[in-house]
Structure formats: structure tokens, C-alpha cells
Design a protein around this motif. Structure first.
Motif, PDB file in Angstrom:
ATOM      1  N   GLN A  52       0.825  -1.206   0.000  1.00 30.55           N
ATOM      2  CA  GLN A  52       0.000   0.000   0.000  1.00 30.55           C
ATOM      3  C   GLN A  52       0.857   1.253   0.000  1.00 30.55           C
ATOM      4  O   GLN A  52       0.596   2.204  -0.745  1.00 30.55           O
ATOM      5  CB  GLN A  52      -0.929  -0.002   1.218  1.00 30.55           C
ATOM      6  N   ILE A  53       1.907   1.245   0.828  1.00 28.69           N
ATOM      7  CA  ILE A  53       2.802   2.408   0.870  1.00 28.69           C
ATOM      8  C   ILE A  53       3.501   2.585  -0.484  1.00 28.69           C
ATOM      9  O   ILE A  53       3.626   3.714  -0.989  1.00 28.69           O
ATOM     10  CB  ILE A  53       3.822   2.242   2.005  1.00 28.69           C
TER      11      ILE A  53
ATOM     12  N   THR B 117       2.417   1.654  -3.413  1.00 31.08           N
ATOM     13  CA  THR B 117       1.441   2.129  -4.392  1.00 31.08           C
ATOM     14  C   THR B 117       1.163   3.613  -4.217  1.00 31.08           C
ATOM     15  O   THR B 117       1.090   4.378  -5.190  1.00 31.08           O
ATOM     16  CB  THR B 117       0.139   1.321  -4.259  1.00 31.08           C
ATOM     17  N   GLN B 118       1.020   4.054  -2.975  1.00 36.14           N
ATOM     18  CA  GLN B 118       0.771   5.468  -2.719  1.00 36.14           C
ATOM     19  C   GLN B 118       1.944   6.339  -3.173  1.00 36.14           C
ATOM     20  O   GLN B 118       1.754   7.393  -3.789  1.00 36.14           O
ATOM     21  CB  GLN B 118       0.502   5.681  -1.225  1.00 36.14           C
ATOM     22  N   GLU B 119       3.145   5.899  -2.900  1.00 33.17           N
ATOM     23  CA  GLU B 119       4.320   6.682  -3.305  1.00 33.17           C
ATOM     24  C   GLU B 119       4.447   6.736  -4.822  1.00 33.17           C
ATOM     25  O   GLU B 119       4.823   7.773  -5.391  1.00 33.17           O
ATOM     26  CB  GLU B 119       5.576   6.094  -2.672  1.00 33.17           C
TER      27      GLU B 119
ATOM     28  N   ASN C 104       1.961   6.597  -6.958  1.00 35.47           N
ATOM     29  CA  ASN C 104       0.927   7.524  -7.430  1.00 35.47           C
ATOM     30  C   ASN C 104       1.352   8.970  -7.260  1.00 35.47           C
ATOM     31  O   ASN C 104       1.147   9.815  -8.138  1.00 35.47           O
ATOM     32  CB  ASN C 104      -0.377   7.269  -6.683  1.00 35.47           C
ATOM     33  N   LYS C 105       1.971   9.285  -6.098  1.00 39.14           N
ATOM     34  CA  LYS C 105       2.445  10.643  -5.883  1.00 39.14           C
ATOM     35  C   LYS C 105       3.543  11.026  -6.874  1.00 39.14           C
ATOM     36  O   LYS C 105       3.602  12.161  -7.352  1.00 39.14           O
ATOM     37  CB  LYS C 105       2.969  10.775  -4.450  1.00 39.14           C
TER      38      LYS C 105
ATOM     39  N   THR D 269       1.834  11.234 -10.638  1.00 43.03           N
ATOM     40  CA  THR D 269       0.755  12.196 -10.880  1.00 43.03           C
ATOM     41  C   THR D 269       1.338  13.528 -11.351  1.00 43.03           C
ATOM     42  O   THR D 269       2.186  14.129 -10.685  1.00 43.03           O
ATOM     43  CB  THR D 269      -0.070  12.410  -9.589  1.00 43.03           C
TER      44      THR D 269
END
Length: 405
Positions: free
Chosen positions: A162-163, A165-167, A169-170, A173
Motif C-alpha cells: 500500500q505504501i 502504491t501510494q508513493e 501515485n504521488k 501524478t
């Protein structure tokens, strides 16, 4: 209390008795293994890890129990297992051994099998032989699988997905064009590498050949490297002389520059003076080499040595006589031409040497039967009567009119 004390004393006595004797649990009859009837032999097998393999475990071939494990011990960092097999068992000398389980939570046993793949069976396994570590393996344990799964679920990558994936995306983007450009450039780069794959392979092969040649000349290179410090030391000793030489060269260069600068006008004038001479020499062309050829044989040509054969000259002369031009030049007569053509030219060949005679050469005389004389412009002219081998009759009519032919 008396009974309980007697029981404890009996148990202590039993324990002391067992401790004093050479006795272990392994000596008790345990289940497992095969009862071998008849002759047998032992083989030692080396394993990197025997897991929880114990004595009295089974030894199987093709999942059939054929022997038993006698002893397991540690030799350094290698676990060794001594197994007993029946004499009737036929196994190759390069047999392989594996530690397997009867089921997921079942007991361990040693599995023996002939080699597979490209390796062919050879020889026969005999008493006292050793199956080395290179021909033994052990299957993955359930405990190892559960331990790896526990590490993955509790503290491994699953918790970090999850971490991550979030990184990602940041980071991605708003940077889609730049990332797309990077991917396009990477695609072009990989495509270029693929197109030049043969050249890259050729270059790698060339580097390999160079490395081989350098390896073959390793002794020479080592000698050169060893002698390099001595050469550098010699140059260091001659450093002062080299500096003086370079300074002298600098002085010579400055002097030469001054000389050339001061004599520039004279040099240009000399070159201008040489220009006409060089131009005439260029215009002479092939005449100059020919004159140099005549210089060594002057006053005779270069082929005079070929013509002179001793006391005679082996030459021939061709004499062309134009009667009209001769009479015009000697007597000043301008004779008319007969017919559409000019007066004929008579060619007289005079050989200067006759190999068959030793006298002087003779001149050919035109054939005739009589001689006729006449006067032309006050001068007597006598001519023989000519036939077809002499002058043309038309010419005779012009030169001597009235003379009988």
C-alpha cells in the motif's frame, strides 16, 4: 511413606544402573527401517542439512523401503549419514541421495536413485563408498514454507504494498508527459541496441580476442612494467640534459626565425629569378632526357653501337628524289605538270654494305639501249633511252621533246 521412599530409591538405583552402562535410546528396538536378511553393506552419504532425520529411518529406492539409517553425525559443516543396504541391491556408483518426507507431516527418509538427464549411470555402488555432497539434496520443509509465508505476511512486502502504491501515485501524478518521453527514449534505446546486436557481439568478441592476446603476452607486459621504473629513473637522471636540449632547440628555433625573416625578400627574389628557368625546363619536356641520352654517345646516336658491327656499318639509305623540285632548285625551271598529278618521285635505295662482296657498294643504273643528248637552255643534257623500269615516258616527252622514245 515407607513405600514411597522405597519406590524412589528403586528408581534412583535403576537410573544409576542405566548411567553406568553403555546404553542409549537408539539401542532400543524402534519402528522404521527394513530388516535386512542376508549379506549387506554400508554407504556414507553427505548432506548439507539432514533436518530432523534420525537413526532407524528408512532408506527407499523408487518409494520401496530397502535399507535403514544406522548413524547420523556432524563432520565440520557437513552432516554425514551411514546407511545399510542389502547386497542384492544394484545401484550405480554415481547414484544420487535425497531426504524426503512420507507426507506433509510424516517422517523423513533417505531416497536413493540413479542419475537423470545427460549423466549416464556408471559402475556399481560398493561397501564403504561415499556419496558426496555434490550428489545429495533435501526437499523444502513445511516449516521453511510456513516461516517464509509468516515473514511475507507479518513483516514483508505485503504490508508495504500500500505504501509503495501510494508513493508511486504521488511520483507519477502530473509527470505523465515526462514519463512517457522517458519510456519512448528507452524504447528507442533498446531498439537501437537490438538493431546493432550483431555489431555489439562482434565488438565483444574482438575484446575477448584482445584479452586473449594480452593474456598470451602477459609475461612480456609484466617485464615491460617491471622495467618501466628503471626507465623513468634513467629519464629522471637525464632531466637536466633534456631541459638543456629543449632550451637549445628553442634558441635554434628563434635564430632560424630571425634568419628567415631577415632573408625573406632575398628568398622571394631568388624564387622569382628561378621561375623563368624552371618554366623553360618544363617547356623542354621530353627533349631534355633525349639530349642527355645522346650526351654519352656524342656525336653518334644511342643506337650507333647496334649499327656498327666491326669494320662496316650495317645500315641502309632510302633516297627520295623529286625531279621537278630538283630541276627547279638547280636550274630555276618551273616545269608544268603532266595530267592531273604532279611529276612522279623516283625512290632510289642504296645499300651501303653488301655482305657477298668486299668492294665498294655499286649504284643501280637505269636500264636503256641508247643515250640521246640534247640542249636545254644552252646546257647539254644526255639521257639514256629508258624502258618501263626507269622514268615515265610522259616525263621524257616533257624534258626532251623531239627525242625518239
Amino acid at each position: 511413606m515407607k513405600r514411597r521412599t522405597g519406590f524412589v530409591a528403586g528408581m534412583l538405583g535403576m537410573a544409576m544402573l542405566l548411567t553406568g552402562c553403555d546404553f542409549s535410546v537408539y539401542s532400543l528396538p524402534l519402528p522404521g527401517g527394513a530388516k535386512i536378511k542376508g549379506p549387506s553393506y554400508t554407504v556414507t552419504v553427505e548432506f548439507a542439512d539432514v533436518l530432523d532425520l534420525v537413526p532407524k529411518s528408512s532408506v527407499k529406492v523408487d518409494d520401496v523401503t530397502v535399507g535403514t539409517v544406522e548413524k547420523v553425525w556432524l563432520d565440520g559443516y557437513v552432516a554425514k549419514v551411514r546407511i545399510r543396504l542389502p547386497k542384492s541391491l544394484d545401484l550405480p556408483d554415481n547414484a544420487r541421495a535425497t531426504i524426503r518426507q512420507t507426507s506433509l507431516l510424516g517422517e523423513k527418509f533417505v531416497s536413493l536413485a540413479p542419475p537423470t538427464g545427460l549423466e549416464k549411470p556408471r559402475g556399481r555402488l560398493e561397501n564403504g563408498e561415499v556419496i558426496p555432497l555434490s550428489r545429495t539434496t533435501s526437499n523444502v520443509e513445511v516449516e521453511e514454507v510456513l516461516s517464509a509465508l509468516s515473514l511475507l505476511l507479518n513483516g514483508g512486502g505485503v504490508a508495504q504494498l500500500q505504501i509503495i502504491t501510494q508513493e508511486l501515485n504521488k511520483a507519477l501524478t502530473g509527470n505523465e508527459p515526462a514519463i512517457r518521453s522517458v519510456l519512448d527514449q528507452l524504447n528507442i534505446f533498446v531498439g537501437t541496441l537490438d538493431k546493432n546486436k550483431q555489431q555489439i557481439v562482434t565488438a565483444i568478441k574482438a575484446v575477448d580476442q584482445l584479452a586473449k592476446k594480452l593474456n598470451a603476452q602477459k609475461a612480456t607486459l609484466a617485464t615491460a612494467i617491471d622495467s618501466l621504473p628503471k626507465s623513468i629513473a634513467t629519464l629522471d637522471k637525464q632531466r637536466a640534459a633534456l631541459v638543456k636540449t629543449l632550451q637549445a632547440l628553442a634558441t635554434l628555433g628563434n635564430t632560424a626565425t630571425r634568419v628567415i625573416t631577415s632573408s625573406q625578400k632575398d628568398l622571394v627574389a631568388n624564387l622569382n629569378s628561378l621561375y623563368p628557368i624552371l618554366t623553360k625546363l618544363a617547356e623542354a619536356g621530353a627533349d631534355l632526357p633525349k639530349s642527355l641520352e645522346l650526351l654519352l654517345t656524342y656525336p653518334f646516336p644511342t643506337n650507333a653501337g647496334i649499327a656498327a658491327k666491326g669494320d662496316f656499318v650495317n645500315l641502309g639509305i632510302t633516297l627520295d628524289v623529286n625531279t621537278q623540285k630538283a630541276l627547279k632548285g638547280i636550274l630555276g625551271l618551273n616545269l608544268p605538270t603532266v595530267g592531273p598529278t604532279a611529276l612522279p618521285t623516283n625512290r632510289l635505295s642504296i645499300p651501303l654494305h653488301n655482305p657477298t662482296t668486299n668492294g665498294l657498294p655499286s649504284l643501280p643504273v637505269p636500264t636503256g639501249t641508247a643515250t640521246t643528248c640534247t640542249t636545254i637552255l644552252g646546257l647539254p643534257v644526255c639521257t639514256p633511252k629508258l624502258n618501263r623500269s626507269g622514268f615515265d615516258p610522259e616525263l621524257a616527252k616533257v624534258l626532251m621533246p623531239g627525242v625518239a622514245q
